[in-house]
Design a protein around this motif. Structure first.
Motif, short mmCIF file in Angstrom:
data_model
loop_
_atom_site.label_atom_id
_atom_site.label_comp_id
_atom_site.label_asym_id
_atom_site.label_seq_id
_atom_site.Cartn_x
_atom_site.Cartn_y
_atom_site.Cartn_z
N LEU A 116 -4.86 17.14 2.69
CA LEU A 116 -4.82 18.40 1.96
C LEU A 116 -3.79 19.40 2.30
O LEU A 116 -3.56 20.01 0.78
CB LEU A 116 -5.76 18.12 0.79
CG LEU A 116 -6.38 16.62 0.22
CD1 LEU A 116 -7.69 16.84 -0.43
CD2 LEU A 116 -5.73 16.11 0.15
N CYS A 117 -4.40 20.08 3.23
CA CYS A 117 -4.04 21.11 2.95
C CYS A 117 -2.95 21.37 4.37
O CYS A 117 -1.48 22.04 5.07
CB CYS A 117 -4.89 22.15 4.28
SG CYS A 117 -6.29 22.24 3.13
N ALA A 137 -4.46 17.28 -3.75
CA ALA A 137 -5.88 18.09 -4.54
C ALA A 137 -6.16 18.18 -5.60
O ALA A 137 -5.28 19.26 -5.98
CB ALA A 137 -5.90 19.22 -3.37
N PRO A 161 -8.79 17.07 4.82
CA PRO A 161 -8.23 18.26 5.03
C PRO A 161 -7.02 18.34 5.51
O PRO A 161 -6.78 19.37 5.15
CB PRO A 161 -9.44 18.99 5.30
CG PRO A 161 -10.24 17.76 5.82
CD PRO A 161 -10.39 16.67 5.44
N SER A 221 -14.04 21.47 5.50
CA SER A 221 -13.60 22.31 4.67
C SER A 221 -12.90 23.89 5.53
O SER A 221 -11.73 23.96 5.41
CB SER A 221 -13.56 22.77 3.19
OG SER A 221 -15.27 23.24 3.89
N ASN A 278 -7.94 25.49 -1.17
CA ASN A 278 -6.74 24.64 -0.55
C ASN A 278 -5.17 25.64 -0.19
O ASN A 278 -5.08 26.57 -1.67
CB ASN A 278 -6.88 23.50 -1.05
CG ASN A 278 -5.40 23.11 -0.38
OD1 ASN A 278 -3.82 22.85 -0.21
ND2 ASN A 278 -5.27 21.10 -0.51
N SER A 295 -4.56 26.81 8.40
CA SER A 295 -4.45 26.84 7.60
C SER A 295 -3.71 28.41 6.95
O SER A 295 -2.94 28.70 6.39
CB SER A 295 -4.00 26.33 6.36
OG SER A 295 -4.93 26.94 5.20
N PRO A 305 -10.45 22.08 -1.00
CA PRO A 305 -9.59 21.55 0.40
C PRO A 305 -9.56 19.90 1.31
O PRO A 305 -8.34 19.85 2.50
CB PRO A 305 -10.64 22.99 1.33
CG PRO A 305 -11.88 22.85 0.76
CD PRO A 305 -11.54 22.38 -0.76
N VAL A 338 -8.88 25.06 6.13
CA VAL A 338 -8.75 26.25 5.90
C VAL A 338 -8.11 27.36 6.38
O VAL A 338 -7.07 28.35 7.00
CB VAL A 338 -9.29 26.83 4.60
CG1 VAL A 338 -9.05 28.41 4.08
CG2 VAL A 338 -8.90 26.12 3.75
#
Length: 449
Positions: A186-187, A374, A183, A157, A142, A164, A152, A161
């Motif tokens: 959480l990101c 997360a 995701p 996932s 993450n 991000s 993540p 990422v």
């Protein structure tokens, strides 16, 4: 701050950037040994991406622009077929399986739109978890609190990422029980799960035919709307932001607000207060059907039954190569009978009708996408008990909308610099454009527009 599709398109139009420059920047981030590229991607298409970028630059010089994503780096989840390659779906169990004869429809639509596909992104094996942990290819971390090393979210996932960390402008993922929205939440990104029929599943390795959908992860709701139009083939004018004043928003108090940690609870309450101050009519409602869903799915639900039907031959050949935490859940479907499955179909039809009636007077449901921030990867990797408890909690709210056959966004709603929190904005089947319009309005509220 991540650049949006609109910002990058303007930079291309004004000659401040070229597609090949954007692509080289993305590939450099993917290849950075100090970054997450090796865990976020299972395959990188460096030369193909450069060729697509050069083609886009040439067409732009000739005055041709194919779409909002023309010339921009995009990632695709590792369960979309690419002609000539075996679709691995985050697993090693499919090594040696026949390669795909055709691209997935969603891949062809991206290519036709001029997207520069930089690679395939990592995922929970066979998309069967909301955490994003993968024992075969590693787990991309993450972007928040990398020192601790947090999940993540999954199953998309690597898609999250990749966005991000600037390795792609957007990632295309799948969502069976929250695998785009989790995701994203959480990101700290926007993610859209459309109504399941909206984007073709042809050429996509399935998890559950009754629940699967395909959607984008991107910096903003507007980016998601533009990508959704491309992958769905929707040629209608883009949705405009809804007017918050007078908008009727329902907060389901049954199940969806349980077990929130303090940061998520504070972020959610502050969001509701901002929406109310902007003139939205926010009303708490009971949705008892939500509490009944666990009982309906007690034997494993559609995911276990339909995953077992697809995986049974592969498990017989290569079951020992699966992630044990994935194959154990698939095997639950082995004990479901045809009668159990037909009962489940009937139960879902009645459940959807009841929920649709209950929320019919509202423009959208609003609830936390995920009730906790997360957790650390190490804690969940070390303990089956912790893994399954976190997985169930993180999947809980998004799964409600998949079972509803609805559509939903996750929109960041946390204070800048704090742990990412997602606000889920959801509606019934076919309400996609309205939900995107509401999401744009919420995004504008946070941007101070």
């Amino acid at each position: 701050m991540l650049s949006t599709l609109d910002e990058l398109n303007l930079a291309l139009q004004e000659g401040r950037k070229t597609s090949i420059e954007l692509t080289e920047e993305a590939l450099a981030r993917i290849g950075d040994p100090a970054g997450e590229g090796a865990r976020a991607f299972t395959r990188v298409y460096a030369e193909q991406a450069r060729a697509q970028a050069r083609a886009s630059d040439l067409l732009r010089e000739a005055g041709l622009r194919r779409s909002a994503v023309d010339g921009l780096p995009v990632s695709i989840k590792d369960l979309f077929d690419v002609r000539g390659e075996t679709t691995m779906a985050g697993s090693v169990a499919r090594e040696g399986e026949p390669p795909a004869e055709h691209n997935a429809v969603v891949v062809d639509r991206l290519i036709a739109a001029g997207a520069v596909i930089v690679g395939r992104t990592n995922m929970t094996e066979f998309a069967y978890s909301g955490l994003g942990i993968n024992p075969h290819y590693g787990t991309p971390l993450n972007p928040w609190d990398r020192a601790t090393g947090r999940i993540p979210g999954g199953s998309s996932s690597g898609a999250a990422v990749s966005v991000s960390d600037g390795m792609a402008v957007a990632g295309i993922g799948s969502d069976t029980g929250g695998s785009v929205r989790i995701p994203s939440a959480l990101c700290g990104l926007a993610g859209f799960k459309p109504s399941a029929w909206r984007v073709s599943m042809a050429g996509v390795l399935p998890l559950s035919a009754n629940l699967d959908s395909i959607g984008p992860i991107a910096p903003t709701v507007r980016c998601c709307a533009a990508l959704d139009a491309i992958i769905s083939g929707d040629n209608a004018p883009a949705p405009e932001p809804a007017q918050l004043r007078g908008l009727r928003l329902a907060v389901p108090t049954t199940l969806a607000l349980d077990a929130m940690d303090n940061h998520v609870a504070d972020s959610f309450r502050q969001t509701l207060a901002r929406l109310s101050a902007a003139g939205a009519l926010v009303e708490e409602i009971a949705v008892p059907e939500f509490a009944a869903l666990a009982g309906i799915n007690a034997k494993g639900g559609f995911t276990a039954a339909e995953a077992w039907a697809w995986h049974r031959d592969l498990i017989a050949r290569a079951g020992g190569r699966y992630d044990p935490r994935v194959v154990s859940r698939i095997l639950r479907g082995k004990d479901m009978s045809a009668a159990d499955y037909l009962d489940l179909l009937d139960a879902r039809e009645a459940w959807v009708a009841a929920v649709d009636r209950r929320i019919a007077g509202y423009d959208a449901l609003v609830l936390p996408t995920v009730p906790i921030v997360a957790p650390p990867v190490a804690d969940l990797a070390a303990s089956d008990e912790a893994y399954y408890a976190a997985n169930g909690l993180i999947l809980r709210n998004p799964t409600l909308i998949n079972f509803l056959d609805g559509c939903a966004l996750s929109v960041p709603c946390h204070a800048p610099g704090s742990a990412p929190v997602g606000l889920m904005i959801a509606g019934s089947n076919g309400a996609d454009r309205r939900i995107l319009a509401v999401g744009m309005a919420v995004e504008d509220l946070y941007a101070g527009r």
